[in-house]
Design an enzyme around this catalytic site. Structure first.
Site, short mmCIF file in Angstrom:
data_model
loop_
_atom_site.label_atom_id
_atom_site.label_comp_id
_atom_site.label_asym_id
_atom_site.label_seq_id
_atom_site.Cartn_x
_atom_site.Cartn_y
_atom_site.Cartn_z
N ASN A 1 0.87 -1.18 0.00
CA ASN A 1 0.00 0.00 0.00
C ASN A 1 0.91 1.22 0.00
O ASN A 1 1.45 1.61 1.03
CB ASN A 1 -0.89 -0.05 1.23
CG ASN A 1 -2.07 0.90 1.19
OD1 ASN A 1 -2.70 1.12 2.22
ND2 ASN A 1 -2.40 1.46 0.05
N ASN B 1 -6.52 10.35 -0.63
CA ASN B 1 -6.58 9.29 -1.62
C ASN B 1 -6.17 9.82 -2.99
O ASN B 1 -6.07 11.03 -3.20
CB ASN B 1 -8.00 8.71 -1.69
CG ASN B 1 -8.44 8.11 -0.39
OD1 ASN B 1 -7.70 7.34 0.22
ND2 ASN B 1 -9.64 8.45 0.07
N CYS C 1 -5.46 5.45 7.96
CA CYS C 1 -4.85 4.40 7.14
C CYS C 1 -3.81 3.70 8.00
O CYS C 1 -2.82 4.30 8.41
CB CYS C 1 -4.21 4.97 5.89
SG CYS C 1 -3.33 3.74 4.91
N HIS D 1 -16.12 0.13 6.76
CA HIS D 1 -15.76 -1.07 6.01
C HIS D 1 -16.96 -2.01 5.94
O HIS D 1 -17.71 -2.15 6.92
CB HIS D 1 -14.59 -1.80 6.67
CG HIS D 1 -13.31 -1.03 6.64
ND1 HIS D 1 -12.39 -1.16 5.63
CD2 HIS D 1 -12.82 -0.11 7.50
CE1 HIS D 1 -11.36 -0.35 5.87
NE2 HIS D 1 -11.61 0.30 7.00
N ASN E 1 -15.34 1.41 2.22
CA ASN E 1 -14.28 0.49 1.82
C ASN E 1 -14.87 -0.92 1.82
O ASN E 1 -15.60 -1.29 2.74
CB ASN E 1 -13.12 0.55 2.81
CG ASN E 1 -12.52 1.94 2.91
OD1 ASN E 1 -11.78 2.37 2.05
ND2 ASN E 1 -12.85 2.64 3.99
N GLU F 1 -10.66 0.03 -2.06
CA GLU F 1 -10.62 1.15 -1.12
C GLU F 1 -11.42 2.35 -1.63
O GLU F 1 -11.30 2.73 -2.81
CB GLU F 1 -9.18 1.59 -0.85
CG GLU F 1 -8.42 0.65 0.07
CD GLU F 1 -7.21 1.32 0.71
OE1 GLU F 1 -7.39 2.38 1.37
OE2 GLU F 1 -6.09 0.80 0.55
N ARG F 2 -12.19 2.92 -0.74
CA ARG F 2 -12.95 4.11 -1.05
C ARG F 2 -12.01 5.22 -1.52
O ARG F 2 -11.08 5.60 -0.83
CB ARG F 2 -13.70 4.56 0.22
CG ARG F 2 -14.45 5.85 0.12
CD ARG F 2 -15.13 6.22 1.43
NE ARG F 2 -14.18 6.41 2.53
CZ ARG F 2 -14.51 6.92 3.72
NH1 ARG F 2 -15.77 7.24 3.97
NH2 ARG F 2 -13.61 7.06 4.65
N CYS G 1 -4.67 -2.92 2.80
CA CYS G 1 -5.39 -1.89 3.56
C CYS G 1 -5.34 -2.28 5.03
O CYS G 1 -5.89 -3.32 5.41
CB CYS G 1 -6.84 -1.79 3.08
SG CYS G 1 -7.84 -0.62 4.02
N GLY H 1 -8.67 -2.10 6.70
CA GLY H 1 -9.46 -3.17 6.11
C GLY H 1 -9.09 -4.53 6.68
O GLY H 1 -9.96 -5.39 6.88
#
Length: 284
Positions: A15, A67, A76, A168, A199, A217-218, A226, A229
């Site tokens: 990521n 993002n 995050c 999520h 997400n 991911e949103r 994530c 996530g």
């Protein structure tokens, strides 16, 4: 006169984000710069832009994360681990326990430093998951465990809602490895039941007890990993009796160890943080 800033490209389990120390290089328009610089063909390339700044009351430093579509994220996990490595290895702190302020509260980072004085991994106290958030899930009480959501294309999916500060929706499928994440992900991200979008995780429990997870991911689309996530997936697996409270979440970019601690309900996330390269770029 054109201004040149220094940045560092880092990733946590694949990521990848662009990190800027705003204590040294203030940035006025991060939304635009995140879109511009995240472009993998015309920019630096990454899942977004992370700004390291002065900590709010009770925190050592702060994190803001944008993002690659310019939207600002609340939290995050992968980026927070990378910030811990950055702060220690670039000499901004000598602490191995750092309090980091985010839009979803102050997170405590515990750095695991090796014999060469490098940070190989970081444990982040992600605090308690929230299972009922009416502003993030439009059900009567803002919760959903093994409930049905109608996507924007009219298809329905069964999953569990978990908020790690950001929302999520975890869907357990037969084969996450080959699931159509690119096709289904955006139809669930924008489902009307998610007022702030969402997400989306697609997960499969493996015979060895590990959980294979892929994520939409949103605001970013498919990413290699994530952190929040992974935490949400571990919590959803425990809630639905698919796993115990300590899980290994296997993502495209690597594996994170997640413990949903029974003693106090807090989620601890441990995983790698890696520097890719340093660079300089002119502000547009």
């Amino acid at each position: 006169m054109q201004t040149t800033i220094e940045f560092t490209k880092m990733h946590g389990a694949g990521n990848d984000y662009i990190y800027v120390n705003t204590l040294k290089y203030p940035i006025d328009n991060p939304e635009h710069l995140s879109e511009l610089w995240s472009d993998r063909h015309k920019g630096i390339g990454g899942d977004g832009l992370v700004l390291i700044g002065k900590g709010a009351a009770g925190a050592d430093f702060s994190m803001r994360i944008f993002n690659n579509d310019g939207s600002e994220a609340r939290m995050c996990g992968n980026a927070s681990r990378c910030i811990g490595k950055y702060l220690y290895e670039y000499g901004l702190t000598n602490k191995t326990e750092i309090r980091l302020s985010t839009l979803s509260g102050i997170k405590v980072l515990k750095l695991h430093v090796d014999d060469t004085n490098h940070v190989g991994s970081v444990t982040v106290d992600m605090e308690e998951p929230r299972l009922a958030v009416p502003t993030q899930l439009a059900t009567p009480d803002g919760s959903m465990t093994e409930g049905t959501v109608t996507a924007t294309d009219g298809k329905t999916y069964v999953g569990t809602f978990v908020s790690m500060g950001n929302p999520h929706f975890v869907v357990f499928v037969n084969d996450a490895e080959n699931f159509d994440v690119a096709g289904v992900g955006p139809t669930l991200e924008f489902a009307p039941i998610f007022p702030e979008r969402c997400n989306i995780e697609f997960a499969t429990v493996r015979p060895d007890g590990s959980i294979r997870m892929r994520v939409w991911e949103r605001g970013s689309g498919i990413t290699m990993a994530c952190g929040t996530g992974a935490c949400a997936t571990a919590v959803a697996a425990a809630l639905t009796h698919r796993a115990l409270r300590h899980s290994h979440i296997v993502m495209d970019g690597g594996t994170l160890s997640i413990e949903w601690r029974e003693s106090d309900g807090r989620v601890l996330m441990t995983g790698p943080a890696a520097k890719v390269f340093d660079g300089k770029i002119d502000l547009p």
